[in-house]
Design an enzyme around this catalytic site. Structure first.
Site, PDB file in Angstrom:
ATOM      1  N   SER A   8       0.858  -1.177   0.000  1.00 48.71           N
ATOM      2  CA  SER A   8       0.000   0.000   0.000  1.00 48.71           C
ATOM      3  C   SER A   8       0.894   1.227   0.000  1.00 48.71           C
ATOM      4  O   SER A   8       2.091   1.137   0.286  1.00 48.71           O
ATOM      5  CB  SER A   8      -0.943  -0.002   1.208  1.00 48.71           C
ATOM      6  OG  SER A   8      -0.213  -0.123   2.418  1.00 48.71           O
ATOM      7  N   GLU A  10       1.230   5.638   0.816  1.00 48.35           N
ATOM      8  CA  GLU A  10       0.715   6.816   1.511  1.00 48.35           C
ATOM      9  C   GLU A  10       1.077   8.091   0.761  1.00 48.35           C
ATOM     10  O   GLU A  10       2.191   8.246   0.271  1.00 48.35           O
ATOM     11  CB  GLU A  10       1.291   6.871   2.924  1.00 48.35           C
ATOM     12  CG  GLU A  10       0.800   8.075   3.735  1.00 48.35           C
ATOM     13  CD  GLU A  10       1.351   8.052   5.149  1.00 48.35           C
ATOM     14  OE1 GLU A  10       1.007   7.110   5.885  1.00 48.35           O
ATOM     15  OE2 GLU A  10       2.129   8.966   5.498  1.00 48.35           O
ATOM     16  N   ALA A  44      -1.822  18.551  11.269  1.00 48.91           N
ATOM     17  CA  ALA A  44      -1.997  18.752  12.707  1.00 48.91           C
ATOM     18  C   ALA A  44      -3.326  19.443  12.983  1.00 48.91           C
ATOM     19  O   ALA A  44      -3.635  20.476  12.387  1.00 48.91           O
ATOM     20  CB  ALA A  44      -0.840  19.587  13.257  1.00 48.91           C
ATOM     21  N   HIS A  69      -6.466   9.529   6.659  1.00 42.95           N
ATOM     22  CA  HIS A  69      -6.008   9.610   8.041  1.00 42.95           C
ATOM     23  C   HIS A  69      -6.979  10.525   8.783  1.00 42.95           C
ATOM     24  O   HIS A  69      -7.433  11.536   8.244  1.00 42.95           O
ATOM     25  CB  HIS A  69      -4.606  10.218   8.112  1.00 42.95           C
ATOM     26  CG  HIS A  69      -3.535   9.312   7.600  1.00 42.95           C
ATOM     27  ND1 HIS A  69      -2.245   9.366   8.074  1.00 42.95           N
ATOM     28  CD2 HIS A  69      -3.537   8.346   6.653  1.00 42.95           C
ATOM     29  CE1 HIS A  69      -1.501   8.459   7.444  1.00 42.95           C
ATOM     30  NE2 HIS A  69      -2.273   7.835   6.571  1.00 42.95           N
ATOM     31  N   ARG A  99      -3.861   9.875  16.934  1.00 39.32           N
ATOM     32  CA  ARG A  99      -4.039  10.985  17.872  1.00 39.32           C
ATOM     33  C   ARG A  99      -3.764  12.296  17.174  1.00 39.32           C
ATOM     34  O   ARG A  99      -4.523  13.252  17.273  1.00 39.32           O
ATOM     35  CB  ARG A  99      -3.111  10.826  19.080  1.00 39.32           C
ATOM     36  CG  ARG A  99      -3.379  11.879  20.163  1.00 39.32           C
ATOM     37  CD  ARG A  99      -2.233  11.993  21.139  1.00 39.32           C
ATOM     38  NE  ARG A  99      -1.059  12.601  20.518  1.00 39.32           N
ATOM     39  CZ  ARG A  99       0.033  12.941  21.187  1.00 39.32           C
ATOM     40  NH1 ARG A  99       0.115  12.708  22.485  1.00 39.32           N
ATOM     41  NH2 ARG A  99       1.055  13.484  20.571  1.00 39.32           N
ATOM     42  N   GLY A 100      -2.644  12.372  16.470  1.00 37.69           N
ATOM     43  CA  GLY A 100      -2.258  13.596  15.789  1.00 37.69           C
ATOM     44  C   GLY A 100      -1.534  14.554  16.706  1.00 37.69           C
ATOM     45  O   GLY A 100      -1.393  14.318  17.914  1.00 37.69           O
ATOM     46  N   ASP A 101      -1.069  15.647  16.123  1.00 45.79           N
ATOM     47  CA  ASP A 101      -0.341  16.678  16.869  1.00 45.79           C
ATOM     48  C   ASP A 101      -1.197  17.928  16.971  1.00 45.79           C
ATOM     49  O   ASP A 101      -1.944  18.265  16.054  1.00 45.79           O
ATOM     50  CB  ASP A 101       0.976  17.025  16.162  1.00 45.79           C
ATOM     51  CG  ASP A 101       1.901  15.825  16.068  1.00 45.79           C
ATOM     52  OD1 ASP A 101       2.047  15.121  17.092  1.00 45.79           O
ATOM     53  OD2 ASP A 101       2.465  15.586  14.986  1.00 45.79           O
ATOM     54  N   HIS A 141       7.288   5.296  20.756  1.00 43.96           N
ATOM     55  CA  HIS A 141       6.814   6.658  20.525  1.00 43.96           C
ATOM     56  C   HIS A 141       7.741   7.639  21.250  1.00 43.96           C
ATOM     57  O   HIS A 141       8.141   7.394  22.395  1.00 43.96           O
ATOM     58  CB  HIS A 141       5.374   6.798  21.040  1.00 43.96           C
ATOM     59  CG  HIS A 141       4.699   8.047  20.582  1.00 43.96           C
ATOM     60  ND1 HIS A 141       4.973   9.288  21.126  1.00 43.96           N
ATOM     61  CD2 HIS A 141       3.763   8.254  19.614  1.00 43.96           C
ATOM     62  CE1 HIS A 141       4.227  10.204  20.528  1.00 43.96           C
ATOM     63  NE2 HIS A 141       3.485   9.609  19.597  1.00 43.96           N
ATOM     64  N   LYS A 157      -4.998   0.442  22.433  1.00 49.60           N
ATOM     65  CA  LYS A 157      -5.500   0.971  21.169  1.00 49.60           C
ATOM     66  C   LYS A 157      -6.048  -0.151  20.280  1.00 49.60           C
ATOM     67  O   LYS A 157      -7.119  -0.012  19.672  1.00 49.60           O
ATOM     68  CB  LYS A 157      -4.344   1.715  20.481  1.00 49.60           C
ATOM     69  CG  LYS A 157      -4.692   2.497  19.256  1.00 49.60           C
ATOM     70  CD  LYS A 157      -3.595   3.513  18.916  1.00 49.60           C
ATOM     71  CE  LYS A 157      -2.204   2.926  18.815  1.00 49.60           C
ATOM     72  NZ  LYS A 157      -1.209   3.928  18.373  1.00 49.60           N
ATOM     73  N   GLN A 168       5.541   3.252  12.306  1.00 48.45           N
ATOM     74  CA  GLN A 168       6.464   4.311  11.934  1.00 48.45           C
ATOM     75  C   GLN A 168       7.595   3.672  11.142  1.00 48.45           C
ATOM     76  O   GLN A 168       7.905   2.491  11.330  1.00 48.45           O
ATOM     77  CB  GLN A 168       7.017   4.953  13.216  1.00 48.45           C
ATOM     78  CG  GLN A 168       8.136   5.956  13.038  1.00 48.45           C
ATOM     79  CD  GLN A 168       7.667   7.189  12.305  1.00 48.45           C
ATOM     80  OE1 GLN A 168       7.694   7.205  11.074  1.00 48.45           O
ATOM     81  NE2 GLN A 168       7.241   8.196  13.030  1.00 48.45           N
ATOM     82  N   PHE A 208      13.629  14.425   9.413  1.00 53.10           N
ATOM     83  CA  PHE A 208      12.425  13.648   9.729  1.00 53.10           C
ATOM     84  C   PHE A 208      12.683  12.727  10.914  1.00 53.10           C
ATOM     85  O   PHE A 208      11.890  12.639  11.845  1.00 53.10           O
ATOM     86  CB  PHE A 208      12.013  12.784   8.528  1.00 53.10           C
ATOM     87  CG  PHE A 208      11.250  13.494   7.451  1.00 53.10           C
ATOM     88  CD1 PHE A 208      10.878  14.817   7.561  1.00 53.10           C
ATOM     89  CD2 PHE A 208      10.899  12.812   6.291  1.00 53.10           C
ATOM     90  CE1 PHE A 208      10.178  15.462   6.559  1.00 53.10           C
ATOM     91  CE2 PHE A 208      10.196  13.442   5.287  1.00 53.10           C
ATOM     92  CZ  PHE A 208       9.836  14.768   5.417  1.00 53.10           C
ATOM     93  N   HIS A 258       3.897  -1.077   3.700  1.00 49.41           N
ATOM     94  CA  HIS A 258       3.222   0.204   3.480  1.00 49.41           C
ATOM     95  C   HIS A 258       4.280   1.260   3.190  1.00 49.41           C
ATOM     96  O   HIS A 258       5.123   1.558   4.049  1.00 49.41           O
ATOM     97  CB  HIS A 258       2.412   0.594   4.720  1.00 49.41           C
ATOM     98  CG  HIS A 258       1.635   1.865   4.573  1.00 49.41           C
ATOM     99  ND1 HIS A 258       0.473   1.951   3.832  1.00 49.41           N
ATOM    100  CD2 HIS A 258       1.856   3.111   5.076  1.00 49.41           C
ATOM    101  CE1 HIS A 258      -0.002   3.186   3.890  1.00 49.41           C
ATOM    102  NE2 HIS A 258       0.830   3.919   4.634  1.00 49.41           N
TER     103      HIS A 258
END
Length: 275
Positions: A8, A10, A44, A69, A99-101, A141, A157, A168, A208, A258
């Site tokens: 897949s 992104e 974000a 997303h 969750r996101g930033d 994380h 989760k 990640q 990154f 992915h």
């Protein structure tokens, strides 16, 4: 033109006409490889929300499965419920729940504080309509208090109703193997798909990696730095590193791969062709 392991890709939502044209060309190049789905990131606090949903709608209009997303940070339950119902009406069947930033300047975190809250909310609102992907962190994380605490949150989760996880990116297959084994020991049976970042630009990748907590191994970092501005050597070396990583992951039983494309086709396809 396909490998046996499912793949897949992104994308991020383009902001310009030129960016849209580039993405269209990228999709055309990737289509013959029969991806399971394409996903599109979400800025974000949902800052690219409209672009995300437009990109997903376009990909679906071309006949592909597409997953937006969704980040819950800064969102209300009512707003998220409206988004979910709209996606359901459009026929979207897959979501990457994060969750996101929190964007700078935004005061509160919203009513859904964690990705596990978002997963549970999606299930409450839409039942089993959506296949829910969540994030996993083989190298933990960056905000986790400890590896054990990070694993606990991941298990929570998954138990909230996630169908699978995408990691990640990383360049150490041992980290993936260790994480998957720990998740299995903790009762997680769902697929954990490795996220793959092709290497094409050393300074960008180093930046990154420093931000997101992904380790760029010292030997890879020094080798890439030694090439200076020799882009061809960076790309060739990077392709070898990532191809060997993917080969090892397939041997380890990775359920899929992915690819984080950065809206480019060639770096990912060079790895897939090499496999």
């Amino acid at each position: 033109m396909t490998i046996q392991t499912p793949i897949s890709f992104e994308f991020f939502p383009p902001k310009t006409i030129e960016g849209q044209q580039k993405l269209e060309h990228t999709i055309n190049l990737l289509t013959p490889y029969k991806p399971q789905f394409f996903s599109c990131t979400y800025g974000a606090g949902g800052s690219t929300q409209d672009g995300t949903f437009k990109t997903i709608a376009h990909i679906r209009s071309l006949g592909h499965d597409a997953a937006p997303h969704l980040s819950c940070i800064g969102s209300t339950r009512d707003n998220m419920a409206n988004i979910l119902q709209d996606l359901k009406r459009q026929g979207v069947r897959r979501i990457v729940a994060l969750r996101g930033d929190l964007p700078s300047g935004m005061g509160g975190t919203g009513e859904l504080h964690y990705a596990s809250d978002l997963v549970a909310f999606i299930r409450e609102e839409t039942g089993d309509h959506f296949h829910i992907e969540v994030a996993a962190y083989p190298e933990y994380h960056p905000q986790a208090r400890s590896p054990a605490d990070d694993l606990k949150h991941f298990v929570h989760k998954m138990n909230a109703g996630a169908n699978s996880a995408i990691t990640q990116y990383f360049y150490n297959a041992d980290a993936y193997e260790t994480f998957v084994n720990a998740a299995r020991a903790a009762g997680v049976t769902a697929p954990i798909v490795p996220g793959i970042m092709p290497i094409t630009n050393y300074s960008q990748l180093a930046r990154f990696s420093d931000v997101c907590g992904a380790e760029l191994p010292r030997w890879v970092r020094l080798k890439l730095a030694s090439f200076g501005d020799d882009k061809a050597s960076i790309i060739a070396f990077g392709q070898d590193v990532v191809t060997q990583l993917c080969s090892r992951l397939i041997d380890l039983g990775a359920p899929a791969l992915h690819f984080y494309t950065l809206n480019q086709a060639k770096p990912s396809l060079a790895v897939i062709d090499a496999l």
